[in-house]
Design a protein around this motif. Structure first.
Motif, mmCIF file in Angstrom:
data_model
loop_
_atom_site.group_PDB
_atom_site.id
_atom_site.type_symbol
_atom_site.label_atom_id
_atom_site.label_comp_id
_atom_site.label_asym_id
_atom_site.label_seq_id
_atom_site.Cartn_x
_atom_site.Cartn_y
_atom_site.Cartn_z
ATOM 1 N N ILE A 150 -10.103 14.742 6.978
ATOM 2 C CA ILE A 150 -8.712 14.115 6.972
ATOM 3 C C ILE A 150 -8.575 13.596 5.642
ATOM 4 C CG2 ILE A 150 -7.275 12.388 8.040
ATOM 5 C CD1 ILE A 150 -8.453 13.044 10.668
ATOM 6 N N VAL A 151 -9.407 12.925 5.102
ATOM 7 C CA VAL A 151 -9.174 12.415 3.661
ATOM 8 C C VAL A 151 -8.945 13.563 2.514
ATOM 9 C CG1 VAL A 151 -10.707 11.378 1.759
ATOM 10 C CG2 VAL A 151 -10.626 10.221 4.030
ATOM 11 N N SER A 152 -9.569 14.665 2.751
ATOM 12 C CA SER A 152 -9.511 15.900 1.989
ATOM 13 C C SER A 152 -8.010 16.513 2.232
ATOM 14 C CB SER A 152 -10.519 16.866 1.972
ATOM 15 O OG SER A 152 -10.187 18.083 1.561
ATOM 16 N N MET A 166 0.816 -1.272 -0.059
ATOM 17 C CA MET A 166 0.055 -0.089 0.011
ATOM 18 C C MET A 166 0.847 1.210 -0.062
ATOM 19 S SD MET A 166 -3.034 1.341 0.220
ATOM 20 C CE MET A 166 -4.242 0.084 0.823
ATOM 21 N N HIS A 167 0.753 1.869 -1.109
ATOM 22 C CA HIS A 167 1.559 3.165 -1.009
ATOM 23 C C HIS A 167 0.546 4.402 -0.701
ATOM 24 C CE1 HIS A 167 3.737 6.431 -3.780
ATOM 25 N NE2 HIS A 167 3.785 6.887 -2.243
ATOM 26 N N LEU A 168 0.711 5.069 0.202
ATOM 27 C CA LEU A 168 -0.094 6.136 0.556
ATOM 28 C C LEU A 168 0.548 7.512 0.091
ATOM 29 C CD1 LEU A 168 -0.933 5.285 4.132
ATOM 30 C CD2 LEU A 168 -2.335 4.763 1.973
ATOM 31 N N LYS A 169 0.005 7.994 -1.008
ATOM 32 C CA LYS A 169 0.730 9.006 -1.631
ATOM 33 C C LYS A 169 0.232 10.529 -1.191
ATOM 34 C CE LYS A 169 2.240 9.725 -6.632
ATOM 35 N NZ LYS A 169 2.037 9.275 -7.824
ATOM 36 N N ILE A 170 0.883 10.760 0.052
ATOM 37 C CA ILE A 170 -0.014 11.817 0.744
ATOM 38 C C ILE A 170 0.779 13.138 0.095
ATOM 39 C CG2 ILE A 170 2.185 12.017 2.155
ATOM 40 C CD1 ILE A 170 0.552 12.220 4.591
ATOM 41 N N PRO A 207 2.193 16.714 0.712
ATOM 42 C CA PRO A 207 3.171 16.890 1.743
ATOM 43 C C PRO A 207 2.655 17.697 2.933
ATOM 44 C CG PRO A 207 3.917 17.339 -0.352
ATOM 45 C CD PRO A 207 2.458 16.953 -0.597
ATOM 46 N N GLY A 208 3.097 17.572 4.209
ATOM 47 C CA GLY A 208 2.903 18.341 5.445
ATOM 48 C C GLY A 208 1.685 17.920 6.154
ATOM 49 N N SER A 209 0.965 16.743 5.666
ATOM 50 C CA SER A 209 -0.594 16.267 6.238
ATOM 51 C C SER A 209 0.051 15.115 7.090
ATOM 52 C CB SER A 209 -1.519 16.119 5.305
ATOM 53 O OG SER A 209 -1.229 15.359 4.187
ATOM 54 N N ASP A 210 1.072 14.868 7.511
ATOM 55 C CA ASP A 210 1.375 13.390 8.166
ATOM 56 C C ASP A 210 0.799 13.169 9.528
ATOM 57 O OD1 ASP A 210 3.450 12.509 6.159
ATOM 58 O OD2 ASP A 210 3.962 14.340 6.499
ATOM 59 N N ILE A 211 0.577 14.203 10.371
ATOM 60 C CA ILE A 211 -0.050 14.184 11.384
ATOM 61 C C ILE A 211 -1.634 13.892 11.064
ATOM 62 C CG2 ILE A 211 -1.010 15.664 13.288
ATOM 63 C CD1 ILE A 211 1.912 16.903 13.341
ATOM 64 N N ALA A 212 -2.204 14.471 10.344
ATOM 65 C CA ALA A 212 -3.746 14.256 10.186
ATOM 66 C C ALA A 212 -3.593 12.734 9.649
ATOM 67 C CB ALA A 212 -4.291 15.035 8.909
ATOM 68 N N LEU A 213 -2.966 12.207 8.805
ATOM 69 C CA LEU A 213 -2.625 10.667 8.624
ATOM 70 C C LEU A 213 -2.560 9.897 9.687
ATOM 71 C CD1 LEU A 213 -2.469 8.416 6.685
ATOM 72 C CD2 LEU A 213 -0.145 9.116 6.352
ATOM 73 N N ALA A 214 -1.713 10.135 10.686
ATOM 74 C CA ALA A 214 -1.425 9.309 11.635
ATOM 75 C C ALA A 214 -2.749 9.267 12.660
ATOM 76 C CB ALA A 214 -0.279 9.669 12.468
ATOM 77 N N ASN A 215 -3.349 10.571 12.793
ATOM 78 C CA ASN A 215 -4.422 10.700 13.660
ATOM 79 C C ASN A 215 -5.758 9.990 13.092
ATOM 80 O OD1 ASN A 215 -3.597 11.934 15.888
ATOM 81 N ND2 ASN A 215 -3.800 13.903 15.000
ATOM 82 N N GLY A 216 -5.791 9.855 11.734
ATOM 83 C CA GLY A 216 -7.115 9.223 11.280
ATOM 84 C C GLY A 216 -6.816 7.931 11.293
ATOM 85 N N THR A 227 -5.214 14.923 3.317
ATOM 86 C CA THR A 227 -4.195 14.230 3.207
ATOM 87 C C THR A 227 -4.108 13.734 1.664
ATOM 88 O OG1 THR A 227 -5.486 12.355 3.801
ATOM 89 C CG2 THR A 227 -4.043 13.370 5.623
ATOM 90 N N GLY A 228 -5.102 13.738 0.933
ATOM 91 C CA GLY A 228 -5.289 13.167 -0.355
ATOM 92 C C GLY A 228 -5.240 11.639 -0.389
ATOM 93 N N ILE A 229 -5.409 10.975 0.691
ATOM 94 C CA ILE A 229 -5.493 9.614 0.866
ATOM 95 C C ILE A 229 -6.836 9.278 0.796
ATOM 96 C CG2 ILE A 229 -4.883 7.594 2.408
ATOM 97 C CD1 ILE A 229 -2.553 9.122 1.157
ATOM 98 N N THR A 230 -7.376 8.078 0.124
ATOM 99 C CA THR A 230 -8.709 7.606 0.030
ATOM 100 C C THR A 230 -9.208 7.057 1.326
ATOM 101 O OG1 THR A 230 -8.455 5.511 -0.912
ATOM 102 C CG2 THR A 230 -8.591 7.406 -2.571
ATOM 103 N N MET A 231 -10.478 7.142 1.682
ATOM 104 C CA MET A 231 -11.227 6.305 2.581
ATOM 105 C C MET A 231 -11.005 4.832 2.669
ATOM 106 S SD MET A 231 -13.060 7.598 5.285
ATOM 107 C CE MET A 231 -14.079 8.997 4.650
ATOM 108 N N GLU A 232 -10.629 4.334 1.502
ATOM 109 C CA GLU A 232 -10.513 2.865 1.397
ATOM 110 C C GLU A 232 -9.117 2.643 1.839
ATOM 111 O OE1 GLU A 232 -10.545 -0.638 -1.939
ATOM 112 O OE2 GLU A 232 -11.188 1.392 -2.362
ATOM 113 N N GLU A 233 -8.274 3.410 1.241
ATOM 114 C CA GLU A 233 -6.633 3.282 1.889
ATOM 115 C C GLU A 233 -6.704 3.527 3.146
ATOM 116 O OE1 GLU A 233 -4.395 4.782 -2.085
ATOM 117 O OE2 GLU A 233 -5.250 6.137 -0.686
ATOM 118 N N PHE A 234 -7.397 4.375 3.874
ATOM 119 C CA PHE A 234 -7.239 4.791 5.547
ATOM 120 C C PHE A 234 -7.816 3.370 6.253
ATOM 121 C CE2 PHE A 234 -6.874 9.353 5.313
ATOM 122 C CZ PHE A 234 -6.101 9.439 6.430
ATOM 123 N N TYR A 235 -9.058 2.954 5.660
ATOM 124 C CA TYR A 235 -9.457 1.726 6.406
ATOM 125 C C TYR A 235 -8.574 0.598 6.164
ATOM 126 C CZ TYR A 235 -13.732 3.805 8.397
ATOM 127 O OH TYR A 235 -14.596 4.388 9.277
#
Length: 712
Positions: free
Chosen positions: A282-284, A229-233, A235-244, A286-294
């Protein structure tokens, strides 16, 4: 026996008689691969090749940099005697003249402006012995509080984040040999395939064994290609990703409640915060999809073992400490630490990035990872150094902040050892102007680097082939680098230079060392009882065991392979989870109409740091002869950029010119430029001077910029 066979055996015998073997280890990344330099004399000419040597970390593997490292060490531009600036030109002088000039200027400056008018800028590429001695040199010989080092630009946020969360910072909480057996891996902002190539087989083996790998990076790289899984984030939204990710784990009841209750503090506060977040937002962000998050959250939390590895991608941010802590929350919430095949790894960048920050180069530290602000720690080290505690200077400032103090006039002189801050620091134009403002600058290096060119005195140092000493690698494994190659010209070891300058300043009794091993014996005592305890480690033991993992409190105990099996290093034995708010990055620059693109930086495989060494290696320089801008073809079209053409890249701090390189592997809102080049190709000219409030790390990995074609 035929004449042909006789000739074969004669040639073989002659070759054996003319061959010399020098044991050493690679001077570049934190893997610190063991190797041998083979010198063969063919008629009157010598030729060299480097081969790997078996060891516990890299198993005899070498990358292209290690195989060609000797080319810079043997380069004809190596400095071989001291240089002094006379009438704005460098003139060779004797060591006697150079040392006397340093003495005269240092004493005059301190007489007129006080002890703290002198400063010291160190390196994470020098040995443990020399890092230890540099801290002692600043505080005992110069009696200044101003000392810091280039590791502040590299590992500071990971170190600070680990200290705040766990109470201790060691690169890996486990050994490297546990990686192949873990079940799930998060690679957060690390391109190990290019930065630490010899570590890749461990991750490849993990993948082969069925591990699920999640890579977080705004670019597709050789490392992300390994990932499931490549989360093509963004830039700068890493905290939001971890919290999500943590929000999903909690909501799906995938956390390890028993571990949290027994081994952590502050979980309830963290839980309340992340559950209040809106996942759609958070999805908006980070640019990461909901499916990728779950998918990512479910797999990481569900597997019985897992590891998280961070590197500069998430660490070199102005909220890098908090970003690291947000990812450590994931480890703690799932109980994946202090257990087999589970833990945290900060992928150290520089060769001695771990050891160099443990023994006193940092403004706030004393040997053994002691605090310079702690009365007990100060007293202990003062006793080891045989000085009064009140004579030990107080805490100084971080590396970049020292240049701000030069600009303000507080610092009048600097002693720089094996570093090139003109190229490596953010806001590089400002740093150069600051150094030019100094009354007196001394640089110790192998070459006349961009920084050395500004110096009043340049002192020639020895290379990795010549300078014996210990390094602490990416695992926290202390390793002995043997070095027996003949010293080039009149160069001296770093520790000899420090001792000789100290002697000139009347501090000889504190610097009476005859070898690197003698310094290490003092370091052992200085670190004893500290968090980074080396007391049980000796040169003899390192030779027999091929390295020892700290802490190692006594000679009859093994090193510590896995940290935190029973307790964390805080006084109550518990880890500290942290509420890390998504808005903590609000100070970061935002793209706008004037600067519409995110700019991020990084390495390429064939070069290292500012490139001062690797650009002296013909085999490496030929692979990447210039800097470049990696840009998405659609983005390039939008701004009139053509393939393989010169491009002007501008930020509010300056501009550079680099060649375009199209890539669909990068986000359309992001450009990438490697940082190994100088002058008008130095991307650090574009990086701002905002610093992380906890560790003072600059935000190299996120700037904003615009691009325009260079027209004839």
């Amino acid at each position: 026996m035929t004449e042909l066979m006789l000739k074969y055996f004669r040639d073989k015998q002659q070759k054996a008689q003319s061959e010399k073997v020098y044991d050493t280890q690679c001077p570049y990344c934190s893997m610190q691969c063991k190797m041998q330099l083979i010198e063969q004399k063919i008629v009157s000419r010598k030729q060299y090749k480097t081969i790997g040597k078996d060891n516990p970390t890299s198993g005899g593997r070498l990358c292209v940099k290690g195989m060609n490292a000797h080319q810079h060490a043997l380069h004809n531009e190596r400095l071989k005697q001291p240089l002094m600036r006379i009438n704005n030109e460098f003139v060779p002088v004797t060591w006697e003249v150079a040392l006397e000039t340093i003495k005269t200027n240092f004493q005059e400056i301190q007489k007129n402006h006080g002890n703290n008018a002198l400063s010291v800028y160190g390196s994470a590429s020098i040995t443990n012995e020399e890092a230890y001695l540099l801290g002692k040199f600043a505080r005992v010989a110069l009696q200044t509080k101003y000392i810091d080092y280039n590791g502040r630009l590299c590992m500071a946020s990971a170190a600070t984040g680990a200290n705040m969360t766990f109470g201790m910072d060691r690169g890996f909480t486990n050994t490297i040999n546990e990686i192949p057996n873990t079940r799930v891996i998060i690679l957060a902002g690390t391109n190990i395939a290019e930065c630490q190539p010899t570590i890749m087989p461990y991750f490849e083996k993990a993948k082969e064994n069925g591990a699920y790998i999640i890579a977080i990076d705004p670019r597709e790289t050789s490392t992300t290609k390994l990932a499931d899984m490549h989360l093509k984030i963004k830039p700068g939204s890493d905290i939001a990703l971890a919290n999500g990710l943590l929000k999903i784990m909690i909501e799906k009841e995938l956390i390890d409640t028993a571990f949290i209750m027994k081994h952590t503090n502050h979980f309830d506060e963290v839980k309340n915060y992340v559950l209040s977040l809106n996942l759609d937002e958070i999805v908006s962000e980070t640019g990461i999809t909901m499916e990728e998050f779950y998918q990512s959250a479910t797999v990481f939390a569900s597997e019985p073992s897992g590891m998280i590895f961070t590197a500069r991608g998430i660490e070199q941010q102005i909220n890098g400490t908090e970003t690291v802590r947000a990812f450590l929350n994931l480890l703690l919430a799932t109980g994946k630490i202090g257990k087999p095949n589970s833990g945290f790894g900060a992928i150290t960048g520089q060769g001695n990035g771990q050891g160099a920050r443990e023994h006193g180069q940092k403004a706030d530290q004393l040997p053994g990872y002691r605090s310079i602000e702690n009365k007990v720690d100060r007293k202990y080290i003062a006793d080891v150094w045989e000085i009064k505690e009140e004579d030990l200077p107080d805490k100084g400032v971080s590396a970049y902040e020292m240049f701000e103090h030069i600009e303000k006039g507080d610092i009048k002189s600097m002693f720089i050892m094996c570093s090139n801050p003109v190229i490596s620091n953010p806001n590089a134009n400002f740093v150069k102007k600051a150094l030019e403002k100094l009354s007196f600058l001394v640089v110790v290096d192998l070459f006349l680097s961009e920084t050395a060119q500004l110096a009043d005195i340049v002192l020639p140092a020895t290379s990795y082939l010549e300078d014996e000493g210990t390094f602490t690698n990416v695992e926290g494994r202390v390793m002995l680098r043997e070095a027996s190659f003949p010293i080039q010209g009149n160069a001296k070891h770093d520790w000899q230079i420090l001792s000789e300058v100290a002697t000139r300043l009347g501090k000889e009794k504190y610097f009476t060392y005859g070898s690197a091993e003698e310094i290490f014996e003092e370091l052992r005592v200085a670190s004893r009882g500290g968090k980074a305890d080396y007391y049980g480690i000796t040169y003899d033991r390192l030779r027999k065991e091929s390295g020892v993992l700290w802490p190692c409190p006594s000679p009859d105990t093994p090193g510590t392979n896995r940290l935190f099996e029973k307790r964390f290093a805080h006084e109550d034995g518990k880890a500290k989870m942290a509420v890390v708010k998504n808005e903590s990055g609000e100070r970061k620059p935002k793209i706008n109409s004037q600067y519409p693109l995110y700019l991020t930086t990084g390495r390429v495989m064939s070069h290292y740091l500012t490139g001062e060494q690797t650009r002296k290696s013909p085999s490496l320089a030929a692979r990447n002869v210039e800097a470049y801008i990696e840009i998405h073809p659609e983005t390039a079209k939008k701004y009139g950029i053509k393939q393989n053409k010169l491009v002007k890249v501008t930020s509010e701090k300056g501009w550079i010119i680099v060649r375009s390189q199209f890539s669909e592997a990068i986000r359309k809102d992001t450009i990438f430029i490697p940082f190994h080049w100088t002058e008008k190709q130095n991307v650090n000219r574009l990086v701002g001077d905002q610093l992380d409030p906890f560790c003072r790390m600059p935000g190299f990995k996120m700037s904003v910029a615009r691009v325009s074609p260079i027209t004839n």
